[in-house]
Design a protein around this motif. Structure first.
Motif, PDB file in Angstrom:
ATOM      1  N   LEU A 216      -7.959   6.383   7.285  1.00  0.00           N
ATOM      2  CA  LEU A 216      -7.671   6.800   8.653  1.00  0.00           C
ATOM      3  C   LEU A 216      -6.657   7.938   8.695  1.00  0.00           C
ATOM      4  O   LEU A 216      -6.708   8.813   9.550  1.00  0.00           O
ATOM      5  N   GLY A 217      -5.698   7.922   7.773  1.00  0.00           N
ATOM      6  CA  GLY A 217      -4.685   8.965   7.732  1.00  0.00           C
ATOM      7  C   GLY A 217      -3.664   8.812   8.853  1.00  0.00           C
ATOM      8  O   GLY A 217      -3.642   7.824   9.608  1.00  0.00           O
ATOM      9  N   GLY A 218      -2.803   9.799   9.012  1.00  0.00           N
ATOM     10  CA  GLY A 218      -1.797   9.774  10.073  1.00  0.00           C
ATOM     11  C   GLY A 218      -0.808   8.644   9.896  1.00  0.00           C
ATOM     12  O   GLY A 218      -0.358   8.335   8.781  1.00  0.00           O
ATOM     13  N   GLU A 219      -0.431   8.018  11.021  1.00  0.00           N
ATOM     14  CA  GLU A 219       0.511   6.904  10.968  1.00  0.00           C
ATOM     15  C   GLU A 219      -0.067   5.714  10.214  1.00  0.00           C
ATOM     16  O   GLU A 219       0.672   4.919   9.632  1.00  0.00           O
ATOM     17  N   ALA A 220      -1.365   5.580  10.235  1.00  0.00           N
ATOM     18  CA  ALA A 220      -1.982   4.468   9.515  1.00  0.00           C
ATOM     19  C   ALA A 220      -1.762   4.592   8.013  1.00  0.00           C
ATOM     20  O   ALA A 220      -1.708   3.590   7.295  1.00  0.00           O
ATOM     21  N   ARG A 225       0.594   2.521   2.949  1.00  0.00           N
ATOM     22  CA  ARG A 225       1.557   2.588   1.844  1.00  0.00           C
ATOM     23  C   ARG A 225       2.414   1.329   1.792  1.00  0.00           C
ATOM     24  O   ARG A 225       2.638   0.762   0.714  1.00  0.00           O
ATOM     25  N   LEU A 226       2.886   0.879   2.960  1.00  0.00           N
ATOM     26  CA  LEU A 226       3.697  -0.347   2.995  1.00  0.00           C
ATOM     27  C   LEU A 226       2.881  -1.560   2.561  1.00  0.00           C
ATOM     28  O   LEU A 226       3.384  -2.439   1.848  1.00  0.00           O
ATOM     29  N   ALA A 227       1.622  -1.607   2.989  1.00  0.00           N
ATOM     30  CA  ALA A 227       0.778  -2.730   2.575  1.00  0.00           C
ATOM     31  C   ALA A 227       0.578  -2.723   1.069  1.00  0.00           C
ATOM     32  O   ALA A 227       0.584  -3.772   0.414  1.00  0.00           O
ATOM     33  N   GLY A 228       0.420  -1.525   0.488  1.00  0.00           N
ATOM     34  CA  GLY A 228       0.268  -1.441  -0.964  1.00  0.00           C
ATOM     35  C   GLY A 228       1.510  -1.902  -1.700  1.00  0.00           C
ATOM     36  O   GLY A 228       1.425  -2.584  -2.726  1.00  0.00           O
ATOM     37  N   GLU A 229       2.691  -1.545  -1.182  1.00  0.00           N
ATOM     38  CA  GLU A 229       3.935  -1.985  -1.816  1.00  0.00           C
ATOM     39  C   GLU A 229       4.075  -3.498  -1.755  1.00  0.00           C
ATOM     40  O   GLU A 229       4.474  -4.146  -2.734  1.00  0.00           O
ATOM     41  N   GLN A 230       3.760  -4.065  -0.588  1.00  0.00           N
ATOM     42  CA  GLN A 230       3.866  -5.520  -0.442  1.00  0.00           C
ATOM     43  C   GLN A 230       2.849  -6.233  -1.324  1.00  0.00           C
ATOM     44  O   GLN A 230       3.123  -7.302  -1.891  1.00  0.00           O
ATOM     45  N   GLU A 231       1.657  -5.650  -1.450  1.00  0.00           N
ATOM     46  CA  GLU A 231       0.660  -6.271  -2.318  1.00  0.00           C
ATOM     47  C   GLU A 231       1.136  -6.288  -3.766  1.00  0.00           C
ATOM     48  O   GLU A 231       1.015  -7.300  -4.467  1.00  0.00           O
ATOM     49  N   ALA A 232       1.706  -5.160  -4.221  1.00  0.00           N
ATOM     50  CA  ALA A 232       2.182  -5.097  -5.601  1.00  0.00           C
ATOM     51  C   ALA A 232       3.314  -6.089  -5.838  1.00  0.00           C
ATOM     52  O   ALA A 232       3.357  -6.777  -6.868  1.00  0.00           O
ATOM     53  N   ALA A 233       4.252  -6.190  -4.869  1.00  0.00           N
ATOM     54  CA  ALA A 233       5.364  -7.125  -5.031  1.00  0.00           C
ATOM     55  C   ALA A 233       4.888  -8.563  -5.020  1.00  0.00           C
ATOM     56  O   ALA A 233       5.316  -9.390  -5.843  1.00  0.00           O
ATOM     57  N   LEU A 234       3.962  -8.881  -4.103  1.00  0.00           N
ATOM     58  CA  LEU A 234       3.463 -10.252  -4.022  1.00  0.00           C
ATOM     59  C   LEU A 234       2.636 -10.597  -5.254  1.00  0.00           C
ATOM     60  O   LEU A 234       2.709 -11.715  -5.780  1.00  0.00           O
ATOM     61  N   ARG A 235       1.854  -9.651  -5.756  1.00  0.00           N
ATOM     62  CA  ARG A 235       1.053  -9.898  -6.947  1.00  0.00           C
ATOM     63  C   ARG A 235       1.954 -10.190  -8.156  1.00  0.00           C
ATOM     64  O   ARG A 235       1.694 -11.083  -8.958  1.00  0.00           O
ATOM     65  N   ALA A 236       3.045  -9.418  -8.274  1.00  0.00           N
ATOM     66  CA  ALA A 236       3.975  -9.661  -9.378  1.00  0.00           C
ATOM     67  C   ALA A 236       4.630 -11.025  -9.258  1.00  0.00           C
ATOM     68  O   ALA A 236       4.877 -11.709 -10.254  1.00  0.00           O
ATOM     69  N   LEU A 237       4.904 -11.437  -8.010  1.00  0.00           N
ATOM     70  CA  LEU A 237       5.556 -12.734  -7.801  1.00  0.00           C
ATOM     71  C   LEU A 237       4.637 -13.881  -8.170  1.00  0.00           C
ATOM     72  O   LEU A 237       5.039 -14.803  -8.907  1.00  0.00           O
ATOM     73  N   VAL A 238       3.401 -13.861  -7.690  1.00  0.00           N
ATOM     74  CA  VAL A 238       2.520 -15.014  -7.899  1.00  0.00           C
ATOM     75  C   VAL A 238       1.972 -15.067  -9.314  1.00  0.00           C
ATOM     76  O   VAL A 238       1.537 -16.127  -9.773  1.00  0.00           O
ATOM     77  N   THR A 239       1.960 -13.933 -10.017  1.00  0.00           N
ATOM     78  CA  THR A 239       1.416 -13.941 -11.367  1.00  0.00           C
ATOM     79  C   THR A 239       2.477 -14.061 -12.440  1.00  0.00           C
ATOM     80  O   THR A 239       2.139 -14.170 -13.618  1.00  0.00           O
TER      81      THR A 239
END
Length: 441
Positions: A216-220, A225-239
């Motif tokens: 979508l680009g823009g503000e989305a 980007r924030l969703a990607g950061e949270q996914e990486a942090a959560l993935r590291a936590l659960v694994t």
């Protein structure tokens, strides 16, 4: 876990206590029988009769004290050993000295060994050695000298008590180690279950948000980007801590990917249901997985009794997913059927994401006498050699947890075969009486 520890303890230590509970009254009767057959040789038989009366009353009154470690208190052990030593030292008072020198048994005879064995079961070999030393000293005192027979009896009791005490200590250490291992296993399985649920839900949604927000680009794009950061942090936590466990449970993924298992073409020729190969391994090919809500999985809900696997897998069929089923119901226990359907859904998610939107997939259900076999194949590009092992190292455990983990928990197995350029095949086998194992509430 408390119940599990109780079973372990009863299997190792409790039989020894039961044996001691039988040993004491039997040896008491033996000592009384020896006296009855030779009472005319006692100078003061009344002393022996009084002692046996006290010993019989004590043995009967304290029977429950030798039924387990908790009931066997230190006070009981002290009084019990005192009574045994008193009987040894009273022997010269009741019997003629010549009879004692000739090697006649003491008043309590082999009942004394039961007192020493109680020390061994309660406190281990050190307690047993101390009690045996006191018994040996009393035996030497009552005979007035250290003879060969006396030394033999003292060493026999001493060695036996120490050996049994040492065995008890080793058994208790083994019980503690096993109980701890069972706790770790239960905690690891629960951690895997939670990680699997998060992987199939939250992580998939975050990955989908990241991917679509970038488009979508823009503000989305910032939201992505924030969703990607949270996914990486959560993935590291659960694994964290699960990579080694998942690899051990499922076997080396890379070896499976390049031929460790049945070949896709061999199974396809026999069934004639599909071309290509499975899918589940595709989760590790490097991209983000799609959301679980796109799979079209059926929500079985809580069900009692057997469930027809076909009813759970039929909703996966679509324009690019061919579903082949037997003509008769394929029943499995509800928990096992639900886990099997979820594993199939995870495999199809991987096909959609990694084999492409135009890839075709085939689901084949086989109802064998002792198991239910579900095969998922696709006609995608397959998995590059070594990619599955790399994915596990990166913390992407879709195959290890969502597929292999689920099948392992219900007593089944998942075999993955992929040939680059020829697609991937996943074969899920669930025993007929499968039920989830090692899961907490």
């Amino acid at each position: 876990m408390a119940g599990r520890e109780k079973v372990i303890r009863m299997s190792v230590e409790q039989p020894l206590w039961r044996a001691l509970a039988v040993y004491r009254p039997v040896t008491l009767l033996y000592a009384i029988g020896l006296f009855a057959f030779s009472h005319e040789m006692f100078a003061r038989p009344a002393v022996a009769i009084a002692y046996f009366a006290v010993l019989a009353a004590w043995t009967a009154a304290t029977w429950r004290c030798v039924t387990g470690a908790a009931a066997c208190t230190r006070r009981f052990l002290a009084v019990d050993l005192t009574l045994a030593l008193s009987g040894i030292l009273l022997t010269p008072v009741a019997a003629e000295h010549a009879r004692i020198v000739a090697g006649a048994p003491t008043l309590p005879s082999i009942w004394t060994a039961g007192s020493v064995l109680a020390f061994a079961l309660k406190g281990g070999w050190r307690w047993a050695a101390g009690a045996a030393v006191l018994v040996g000293a009393a035996d030497i005192v009552q005979r007035g000298a250290l003879s060969r027979a006396t030394l033999h009896n003292v060493l026999l009791v001493w060695v036996a008590a120490i050996a049994i005490g040492y065995v008890v200590e080793v058994a208790r250490a083994s019980e503690r180690t096993l109980a701890r291992a069972l706790e770790i296993e239960a905690a690891t399985r629960e951690r895997e279950r939670l990680a699997r649920d998060i992987h199939d839900g939250v992580l998939q949604v975050l990955a989908m948000v990241q991917r679509r927000s970038r488009a979508l680009g823009g503000e989305a794009a910032e939201l992505g980007r924030l969703a990607g950061e949270q996914e990486a942090a959560l993935r590291a936590l659960v694994t964290s801590g699960l990579v080694r466990v998942a690899g051990a449970a499922g076997g080396p993924a890379a070896a499976v990917a390049h031929g460790g298992g049945r070949t896709g073409t061999g199974r396809a020729g026999g069934r004639g249901a599909a071309r290509g190969g499975g899918t589940a391994g595709a989760a590790a090919t490097g991209g983000q997985e799609t959301g679980a809500d796109e799979s079209g999985a059926a929500d079985a809900g809580p069900v009692d009794g057997p469930v027809d696997v076909r009813s759970l897998l039929a909703p996966y069929a679509g324009s690019r997913v061919t579903f082949s089923e037997p003509g008769a119901p394929v029943p499995l226990p509800a928990p096992a059927a639900g886990e099997l359907a979820a594993a199939v859904g995870a495999a199809l998610d991987n096909v959609r994401r990694h084999a492409g939107e135009r890839a075709r997939a085939w689901i084949l259900v086989e109802d064998e006498p002792d198991a239910v076999v579900v095969t998922v194949r696709d006609d995608g590009p397959g998995i590059p050699e070594g990619r599955l092992a790399e994915a596990v190292g990166e913390g992407r455990l879709g195959v290890a947890l969502s597929i292999r983990g689920r099948l392992r928990d219900i007593g089944g197995r998942a075999e993955l075969v992929s040939v680059p350029g020829q697609g991937t095949e996943v074969e899920l086998t669930v025993p007929r009486r499968a039920a989830p194992r090692g899961k907490a509430g």
